[in-house]
Scaffold this motif. Structure first.
Motif, PDB file in Angstrom:
ATOM      1  N   VAL A 147       0.826  -1.208   0.000  1.00 34.38           N
ATOM      2  CA  VAL A 147       0.000   0.000   0.000  1.00 34.38           C
ATOM      3  C   VAL A 147       0.857   1.254   0.000  1.00 34.38           C
ATOM      4  O   VAL A 147       0.628   2.191  -0.780  1.00 34.38           O
ATOM      5  CB  VAL A 147      -0.957  -0.001   1.219  1.00 34.38           C
ATOM      6  N   ILE A 148       1.867   1.295   0.875  1.00 33.06           N
ATOM      7  CA  ILE A 148       2.691   2.505   0.986  1.00 33.06           C
ATOM      8  C   ILE A 148       3.568   2.689  -0.247  1.00 33.06           C
ATOM      9  O   ILE A 148       3.725   3.814  -0.740  1.00 33.06           O
ATOM     10  CB  ILE A 148       3.547   2.470   2.269  1.00 33.06           C
ATOM     11  N   LEU A 149       4.125   1.625  -0.780  1.00 36.32           N
ATOM     12  CA  LEU A 149       4.928   1.751  -1.999  1.00 36.32           C
ATOM     13  C   LEU A 149       4.081   2.298  -3.147  1.00 36.32           C
ATOM     14  O   LEU A 149       4.532   3.165  -3.907  1.00 36.32           O
ATOM     15  CB  LEU A 149       5.533   0.400  -2.376  1.00 36.32           C
ATOM     16  N   ASN A 150       2.866   1.825  -3.267  1.00 39.19           N
ATOM     17  CA  ASN A 150       1.965   2.310  -4.301  1.00 39.19           C
ATOM     18  C   ASN A 150       1.623   3.785  -4.078  1.00 39.19           C
ATOM     19  O   ASN A 150       1.615   4.589  -5.023  1.00 39.19           O
ATOM     20  CB  ASN A 150       0.684   1.480  -4.315  1.00 39.19           C
ATOM     21  N   LEU A 151       1.365   4.158  -2.835  1.00 42.99           N
ATOM     22  CA  LEU A 151       1.039   5.546  -2.501  1.00 42.99           C
ATOM     23  C   LEU A 151       2.203   6.480  -2.795  1.00 42.99           C
ATOM     24  O   LEU A 151       2.014   7.565  -3.375  1.00 42.99           O
ATOM     25  CB  LEU A 151       0.658   5.628  -1.015  1.00 42.99           C
ATOM     26  N   LEU A 152       3.413   6.075  -2.419  1.00 38.89           N
ATOM     27  CA  LEU A 152       4.588   6.916  -2.651  1.00 38.89           C
ATOM     28  C   LEU A 152       4.872   7.059  -4.138  1.00 38.89           C
ATOM     29  O   LEU A 152       5.257   8.144  -4.609  1.00 38.89           O
ATOM     30  CB  LEU A 152       5.813   6.341  -1.922  1.00 38.89           C
TER      31      LEU A 152
END
Length: 336
Positions: free
Chosen positions: A125-130
């Protein structure tokens, strides 16, 4: 004291530190050693942690009053933009903190403490958001920016196989394993790592940090080409903490507790060269890393994307081990 650094970034950049505990306060001290002027905000809901962080900063600021530093206890009190944010919270809340931060504050860069997250999905989730927001993030596994290991890599990079043995008693195998998995990758140049948890003790230990666990026994990791890491924590013993790195016909033995490093040829441990050894403090590293990032240079740390490839097999291995012990499926890895 770190001397003034040349810079190409804007004057008085905004730096945010979330988490004012042990590591967060050391990051703050590190910024205090840099003579570029920063606007720094330290955020922690725990007022006691903020007070301790303020005292630690004053130890540095007495002789280097360059920065403006604000201490706040709520995300609502930070500015709506920051040039760089350091997330020094515990692993169990880091996912929520990053998501909340990015909803109300634009930032270009992140430095994340480790263990970064406790679930595989959090990484996704965080990799996609960043990626969507164009934010660059690094994980603070600092051995790869330390002069000793940088010089060692110049030698190991030509080797066909690197082996690392880490052994001691009660040294925090679970929470510190990622440091040495990262080191194996750094010294070998290999990015794919597999973790084997089958030799861990069938017992769960309390961590020194409330709400988290520790493990004993043996954990191993290997790369595709055969580089090998063996982590041993003999919980019921009193072993001196040592790291032994082998490549080609050379052995490097690091005695961190006594501040010594030996080098010898395999099978000839009695004929060694010995030197003093010390790990730089985090407060001696942070300032230079931040300057490099703000100058759009590589700080030498592991990118979050690359580090996720080390974290995920570690989380999977520990969760599998805990699931076996507890007789139920574990999806949240309770380490930090």
């Amino acid at each position: 004291m770190v001397a003034g650094q040349s810079s190409n970034f804007k004057s008085n950049p905004e730096i945010l530190i979330i988490g004012a505990g042990s590591l967060g306060s050391r990051h703050l001290q590190g910024l205090g050693k840099i003579k570029n002027k920063f606007n720094i905000t330290v955020l922690d809901p725990n007022n006691s942690a903020l007070s301790k962080s303020k005292l630690r900063y004053k130890e540095i600021a007495k002789s280097n009053p360059y920065h403006t530093v604000n201490f706040v206890n709520s995300l609502d009190l930070i500015r709506n933009s920051a040039d760089l944010a350091i997330i020094a919270t515990t692993a169990d809340i880091r996912f929520k903190v990053i998501k909340s931060l990015l909803k109300q504050c634009f930032t270009k860069f992140l430095i994340l403490e480790k263990v970064v997250f406790q679930t595989i999905n959090d990484f996704k989730v965080i990799l996609n958001l960043l990626d969507k927001k164009g934010i660059k993030a690094w994980v603070n596994c600092p051995r790869r920016v330390m002069p000793f290991f940088i010089q060692l890599k110049e030698r190991t990079c030509k080797s066909s196989r690197v082996e690392i043995l880490v052994e001691g008693s009660n040294w925090g195998l679970a929470c510190n394993a990622i440091h040495f998995i990262d080191l194996l990758s750094f010294l070998s140049g290999q990015l794919k790592v597999d973790v084997n948890e089958s030799m861990l003790e069938k017992k769960i230990f309390k961590s020194k940090r409330k709400g988290f666990i520790e493990l004993g026994g043996t954990l191993t990791a290997t790369t595709n080409r055969g580089d090998f890491l063996k982590l041993i924590d003999q919980r019921n013993d009193n072993l001196n903490f040592k790291t032994i790195i082998s490549f080609d016909n050379i052995v490097i033995e690091i005695d961190q507790q006594n501040g010594l490093v030996k080098e010898y040829l395999k099978g000839e441990s009695e004929n060694y060269n010995q030197e003093e050894y010390s790990l730089p403090l985090q407060s001696d590293l942070t300032g230079c890393q931040v300057i490099e990032i703000l100058n759009n240079n590589d700080p030498g740390l592991t990118s979050l994307h690359e580090s996720s490839g080390f974290h995920i097999p570690l989380i999977q291995g520990i969760n599998q081990h805990l699931s076996t012990i507890m007789q139920k499926e574990i999806k949240i890895c309770p380490i930090t």
